[in-house]
Motif scaffolding. Sequence first.
Motif, mmCIF file in Angstrom:
data_model
loop_
_atom_site.group_PDB
_atom_site.id
_atom_site.type_symbol
_atom_site.label_atom_id
_atom_site.label_comp_id
_atom_site.label_asym_id
_atom_site.label_seq_id
_atom_site.Cartn_x
_atom_site.Cartn_y
_atom_site.Cartn_z
ATOM 1 N N GLU A 97 10.490 12.812 10.441
ATOM 2 C CA GLU A 97 9.095 12.090 10.894
ATOM 3 C C GLU A 97 8.067 11.982 9.972
ATOM 4 O O GLU A 97 6.885 12.718 9.975
ATOM 5 N N GLU A 98 9.058 12.175 8.846
ATOM 6 C CA GLU A 98 7.924 12.259 7.045
ATOM 7 C C GLU A 98 7.619 10.488 7.047
ATOM 8 O O GLU A 98 8.170 9.660 6.879
ATOM 9 N N TYR A 99 6.280 10.789 5.913
ATOM 10 C CA TYR A 99 5.813 9.643 5.290
ATOM 11 C C TYR A 99 6.127 9.840 4.215
ATOM 12 O O TYR A 99 4.394 10.089 3.574
ATOM 13 N N PRO A 100 6.307 9.138 3.350
ATOM 14 C CA PRO A 100 7.135 10.034 2.254
ATOM 15 C C PRO A 100 5.827 8.756 0.780
ATOM 16 O O PRO A 100 5.997 9.690 -0.232
ATOM 17 N N THR A 101 5.939 7.963 1.124
ATOM 18 C CA THR A 101 5.527 6.553 -0.201
ATOM 19 C C THR A 101 4.709 5.797 0.626
ATOM 20 O O THR A 101 3.873 5.468 1.445
ATOM 21 N N ILE A 102 5.614 4.937 0.710
ATOM 22 C CA ILE A 102 4.532 3.155 1.548
ATOM 23 C C ILE A 102 4.262 3.931 3.328
ATOM 24 O O ILE A 102 4.612 3.872 3.746
ATOM 25 N N ASP A 103 2.626 2.943 3.106
ATOM 26 C CA ASP A 103 2.439 3.962 3.949
ATOM 27 C C ASP A 103 2.500 3.093 5.120
ATOM 28 O O ASP A 103 2.917 1.649 5.345
ATOM 29 N N THR A 132 16.158 8.580 -2.633
ATOM 30 C CA THR A 132 14.970 8.649 -3.080
ATOM 31 C C THR A 132 15.104 7.123 -2.238
ATOM 32 O O THR A 132 15.465 5.528 -2.073
ATOM 33 N N MET A 133 12.899 7.706 -1.893
ATOM 34 C CA MET A 133 12.197 5.406 -1.173
ATOM 35 C C MET A 133 10.925 5.684 -2.848
ATOM 36 O O MET A 133 10.650 6.630 -3.045
ATOM 37 N N THR A 134 11.000 4.640 -2.699
ATOM 38 C CA THR A 134 10.374 3.801 -4.192
ATOM 39 C C THR A 134 9.908 3.003 -3.172
ATOM 40 O O THR A 134 10.433 1.624 -3.007
ATOM 41 N N GLN A 135 8.427 2.239 -3.666
ATOM 42 C CA GLN A 135 7.849 0.766 -3.994
ATOM 43 C C GLN A 135 8.326 0.426 -5.156
ATOM 44 O O GLN A 135 8.126 0.743 -5.835
ATOM 45 N N ILE A 154 1.210 -1.342 0.346
ATOM 46 C CA ILE A 154 -0.262 0.254 -0.111
ATOM 47 C C ILE A 154 0.816 1.418 -0.054
ATOM 48 O O ILE A 154 2.177 1.399 0.481
ATOM 49 N N ALA A 155 0.478 1.930 -1.170
ATOM 50 C CA ALA A 155 1.642 3.776 -1.229
ATOM 51 C C ALA A 155 0.117 4.000 -1.196
ATOM 52 O O ALA A 155 0.296 4.824 -2.249
ATOM 53 N N GLN A 156 -1.119 4.858 -0.954
ATOM 54 C CA GLN A 156 -1.565 6.579 -1.069
ATOM 55 C C GLN A 156 -0.929 7.384 -0.820
ATOM 56 O O GLN A 156 -1.326 7.899 -2.344
ATOM 57 N N ARG A 157 0.557 7.831 -0.967
ATOM 58 C CA ARG A 157 0.698 8.959 -0.429
ATOM 59 C C ARG A 157 1.722 8.994 -2.096
ATOM 60 O O ARG A 157 1.424 10.291 -2.926
ATOM 61 N N ALA A 158 2.159 8.204 -2.454
ATOM 62 C CA ALA A 158 3.189 8.525 -3.361
ATOM 63 C C ALA A 158 3.986 6.564 -3.987
ATOM 64 O O ALA A 158 4.074 6.102 -2.810
ATOM 65 N N THR A 159 4.534 6.667 -4.935
ATOM 66 C CA THR A 159 5.509 5.240 -5.026
ATOM 67 C C THR A 159 6.345 5.597 -5.332
ATOM 68 O O THR A 159 7.380 4.947 -5.145
ATOM 69 N N SER A 160 7.306 6.239 -5.296
ATOM 70 C CA SER A 160 8.502 7.388 -5.027
ATOM 71 C C SER A 160 8.097 8.604 -5.411
ATOM 72 O O SER A 160 7.275 9.759 -4.970
#
Lengths: 57, 365
Positions: free
Chosen positions: B48-54, B67-70, B33-39
């Motif tokens: 305390e950032e939630y960049p991609t994966i829930d 870089t953070m990616t699903q 699940i990656a509601q915000r973004a996949t990358s």
Amino acid sequence: MNITNAKYMTNSDGVNTTVKATIDNIVMDIPLDPANRHYQAIQEWAKIDVNTIEDAD
Amino acid sequence: MTKAAELAKMGEVLTNSQIGGRRNMVINGAMNIAQRATSATGVGGTNEEYPTIDRFNFTTTSAGRFTMTQTADGPTGFANCMKLDCTTADTSISASEALILQTKFEGQDVQQLMYGSSSAQPVTVSFYVKGNANATYTLEWRNEEDGRNIGKTFNVTTDWTRVIITFTGDTGGSAVDDDNTHAFTLGIWLHGGTTFSGGTFAENTWHATNNLRIGDGQTSFFDSTDRTFFITGVQLEVGSVATPFEHRSFGEELLLCQRYFETFGGTAYQPVGMAIGTSGTRDRVNVPFKVQKRAAPTLTVSTDLIISYRVGYDQNITGTADLNISINGAHFAVDHADVGAAARPHFFNSDASSSFGTLTADAEL
């Protein structure tokens, strides 16, 4: 979180219900819920002398 | 097979197979699940950032960036994993620097661990990892209420490896409050300074000392822009046995994630809520949440959202006011350019333009 401004907002009954704040360059509407992490961060931010949550209009 | 042997076999199956069910306390451990973004690029600049994966975020205080990616590069049986790719190195590590990949737990979801009592239960953490080269990082299980931690190092190679670590229950700390606040953090230290590593680390030992949080031989993820870190199949279960990863359906996992974060809109003409005009330039809108939130959530409302007031006629909103936000939904006013007559029902939608617009409700820990 990088908080740059915060201001109380009222509902239609004139009661403070949220804080409108800019956090990490994003405008957010934050409820006055002690369990909300953004509200917690604003409370900590406001403890610093130069920071103030502005009163509602 | 004797009756005793049959019962023993049944016990083994119940413990070690999927029949057990509901064993994994981690939400979204398979990174599906990656509601915000996949990358997301340039991650690391915001604590305390939630960049991609829930459900996964970072404690970060470093000049390093990544870089953070699903990524669809999981081990056998996993469609997805989380990939972290260092893009800015930080080889001058000051004392207070940290980078922790973490997922957080509510107090009411860890009551079964019975911490702070003589019945405190062990937990077993398992996950699959790989990297660009051999590395050593520290897994930590932290009680946020009494500041006590337990940790153990683990190794990463260039091949997918399942790490299994059992932590003893904490009989010496305090009982965990039975509420919706942040009680525990499962974290992986990927980088840190002497504030967290200056002491003599003791594996699998509960303590409340900051400089004992990072293990010996710890690698810095920020030591080179060659550095990568892949992880999936994160599981935390009560007891001292690691059972196979508990796969849940996408829909079930999404609902679990939406207790903490939910997004509306994002594609053309998606419904966000119902609206009624209170003047030519203002509507009041109702946005019911699909899932009750952990706490009253923070709303981020894009001005790319629109009020549709006649077929083919829309106005972008310009701002919000008069907000009432609860765990079940939000009721508030939106302003817009004049649409003429008031007191008429309208739709509150995403736009059909390229940016669409979103409303997000964030109740993360």
